[in-house]
Motif scaffolding. Structure first.
Motif, PDB file in Angstrom:
ATOM      1  N   THR A  96     -11.014   3.517   4.803  1.00 12.30           N
ATOM      2  CA  THR A  96     -11.281   2.223   5.432  1.00 12.30           C
ATOM      3  C   THR A  96     -11.485   1.150   4.367  1.00 12.30           C
ATOM      4  O   THR A  96     -10.985   0.022   4.489  1.00 12.30           O
ATOM      5  CB  THR A  96     -12.522   2.307   6.337  1.00 12.30           C
ATOM      6  OG1 THR A  96     -12.260   3.235   7.402  1.00 12.30           O
ATOM      7  CG2 THR A  96     -12.851   0.946   6.946  1.00 12.30           C
ATOM      8  N   PHE A 109       0.885  -1.164   0.000  1.00 14.84           N
ATOM      9  CA  PHE A 109       0.000   0.000   0.000  1.00 14.84           C
ATOM     10  C   PHE A 109       0.923   1.214   0.000  1.00 14.84           C
ATOM     11  O   PHE A 109       1.550   1.535   0.994  1.00 14.84           O
ATOM     12  CB  PHE A 109      -0.898   0.005   1.240  1.00 14.84           C
ATOM     13  CG  PHE A 109      -2.037   1.003   1.163  1.00 14.84           C
ATOM     14  CD1 PHE A 109      -1.936   2.184   0.439  1.00 14.84           C
ATOM     15  CD2 PHE A 109      -3.231   0.750   1.816  1.00 14.84           C
ATOM     16  CE1 PHE A 109      -2.979   3.090   0.372  1.00 14.84           C
ATOM     17  CE2 PHE A 109      -4.294   1.644   1.758  1.00 14.84           C
ATOM     18  CZ  PHE A 109      -4.169   2.818   1.036  1.00 14.84           C
ATOM     19  N   LYS A 159       1.441   2.041   4.065  1.00 18.93           N
ATOM     20  CA  LYS A 159       2.576   1.431   4.753  1.00 18.93           C
ATOM     21  C   LYS A 159       3.912   1.869   4.167  1.00 18.93           C
ATOM     22  O   LYS A 159       4.959   1.688   4.776  1.00 18.93           O
ATOM     23  CB  LYS A 159       2.438  -0.092   4.680  1.00 18.93           C
ATOM     24  CG  LYS A 159       1.167  -0.611   5.350  1.00 18.93           C
ATOM     25  CD  LYS A 159       0.925  -2.072   5.025  1.00 18.93           C
ATOM     26  CE  LYS A 159      -0.414  -2.534   5.562  1.00 18.93           C
ATOM     27  NZ  LYS A 159      -0.738  -3.934   5.158  1.00 18.93           N
ATOM     28  N   ARG A 210      -8.123   0.330   2.726  1.00 20.88           N
ATOM     29  CA  ARG A 210      -7.308  -0.474   3.643  1.00 20.88           C
ATOM     30  C   ARG A 210      -7.804  -1.921   3.659  1.00 20.88           C
ATOM     31  O   ARG A 210      -7.016  -2.870   3.667  1.00 20.88           O
ATOM     32  CB  ARG A 210      -7.374   0.129   5.054  1.00 20.88           C
ATOM     33  CG  ARG A 210      -6.377  -0.496   6.034  1.00 20.88           C
ATOM     34  CD  ARG A 210      -6.551   0.052   7.445  1.00 20.88           C
ATOM     35  NE  ARG A 210      -6.289   1.475   7.516  1.00 20.88           N
ATOM     36  CZ  ARG A 210      -7.216   2.389   7.785  1.00 20.88           C
ATOM     37  NH1 ARG A 210      -8.468   2.040   7.970  1.00 20.88           N
ATOM     38  NH2 ARG A 210      -6.882   3.662   7.874  1.00 20.88           N
ATOM     39  N   ASN A 245      -6.698  -3.810   0.585  1.00 14.35           N
ATOM     40  CA  ASN A 245      -5.286  -4.166   0.677  1.00 14.35           C
ATOM     41  C   ASN A 245      -5.062  -5.338   1.629  1.00 14.35           C
ATOM     42  O   ASN A 245      -4.348  -6.291   1.295  1.00 14.35           O
ATOM     43  CB  ASN A 245      -4.492  -2.951   1.141  1.00 14.35           C
ATOM     44  CG  ASN A 245      -3.020  -3.244   1.366  1.00 14.35           C
ATOM     45  OD1 ASN A 245      -2.539  -3.175   2.491  1.00 14.35           O
ATOM     46  ND2 ASN A 245      -2.299  -3.579   0.313  1.00 14.35           N
ATOM     47  N   GLU A 246      -5.712  -5.302   2.777  1.00 16.66           N
ATOM     48  CA  GLU A 246      -5.464  -6.314   3.797  1.00 16.66           C
ATOM     49  C   GLU A 246      -6.233  -7.607   3.554  1.00 16.66           C
ATOM     50  O   GLU A 246      -5.710  -8.701   3.800  1.00 16.66           O
ATOM     51  CB  GLU A 246      -5.816  -5.738   5.178  1.00 16.66           C
ATOM     52  CG  GLU A 246      -4.912  -4.579   5.594  1.00 16.66           C
ATOM     53  CD  GLU A 246      -5.318  -3.946   6.909  1.00 16.66           C
ATOM     54  OE1 GLU A 246      -6.393  -4.325   7.447  1.00 16.66           O
ATOM     55  OE2 GLU A 246      -4.575  -3.079   7.405  1.00 16.66           O
ATOM     56  N   ILE A 289      -2.130   6.534   6.035  1.00 19.23           N
ATOM     57  CA  ILE A 289      -2.634   5.165   6.204  1.00 19.23           C
ATOM     58  C   ILE A 289      -1.796   4.167   5.408  1.00 19.23           C
ATOM     59  O   ILE A 289      -1.895   2.967   5.629  1.00 19.23           O
ATOM     60  CB  ILE A 289      -4.112   5.046   5.802  1.00 19.23           C
ATOM     61  CG1 ILE A 289      -4.283   5.081   4.276  1.00 19.23           C
ATOM     62  CG2 ILE A 289      -4.964   6.080   6.477  1.00 19.23           C
ATOM     63  CD1 ILE A 289      -5.618   4.565   3.814  1.00 19.23           C
TER      64      ILE A 289
END
Length: 223
Positions: free
Chosen positions: A180, A33, A207, A183, A186-187, A205
């Motif tokens: 949100t 990210f 990384k 994220r 991505n996760e 936010i």
């Protein structure tokens, strides 16, 4: 995932020459990210557009999943984008005559692919748009329109999502909702996300963060 080699972009504006990108080299791994920040005119949006294949470099190459996208014909680039890249723009870029649901599945329809209805319903629920799926874009708030744009980017399960100032037109509440969702993409789906933003709070936010200045990468850090 992405390899950028000696990427340069020079624009001619009248008698002036503008160097938007100056010999940029960059490696981005699958599942990262990454946020690209920098002042206006630093080259951050130009770099994103090069990765999307919507702008042609003066010199240098962009490889995505081992394919040199600069060597593709325009029609091949369009197909590659539909199948591998989810694009999210600040201006939403929704089709005004299509419903929420139709806008989300549009890339799959253009590619002649079967629609995964279960995934569509799940995505609409995740986006908080289940009750709005038959609405047109002009019947939605700005935040809802941006969620539709994100849904369109996620529906085809692209390995790469490119987001150009995705929260630029949103208030703080909707900005948080959009971040949100990015994220989670991505996760939960291991999608590689590259986001351009001038807002430090938004880019925080990510990384990994890249700061651009005068067409160069001035700072590259993992947090």
């Amino acid at each position: 995932m992405i390899t950028i080699q000696n990427l340069t972009k020079i624009y001619k504006i009248g008698d002036s020459t503008v160097i938007a990108l100056d010999n940029v080299n960059l490696e981005i791994k699958k599942g990262e990210f990454l946020a690209i920040t920098g002042p206006s005119g630093s080259g951050k949006s130009t770099l994103l557009h090069m990765m999307a294949g919507v702008d042609i470099p003066t010199s240098g190459n962009v490889f995505i999943e081992g394919k040199n996208i600069n060597k593709l014909q325009p029609s091949e680039q369009a197909i590659f984008r539909r199948r591998h890249i989810g694009m999210i723009y600040q201006s939403f870029n929704l089709i005004p005559t299509l419903t929420v649901e139709e806008n989300i599945i549009l890339p799959l329809m253009l590619d002649g692919k079967k629609i995964d209805r279960a995934m569509l319903m799940s995505l609409l629920e995740l986006l908080g748009l289940s009750e709005r799926r038959k609405h047109l874009p002009n019947q939605l708030s700005g935040g809802q329109q941006q969620r539709v744009a994100i849904g369109r980017g996620l529906m085809s399960k692209p390995s790469l999502i490119l987001a150009d100032e995705p929260t630029g037109n949103l208030d703080s509440e909707n900005t948080e909702e959009v971040l949100t969702l990015l994220r989670a993409a991505n996760e939960n789906y291991d999608q590689t996300i590259i986001m351009v933003s001038h807002d430090e709070n938004v880019s925080s936010i990510a990384k990994r963060r890249i700061f651009m200045k005068d067409g160069h990468i001035a700072l590259d850090k993992v947090v």
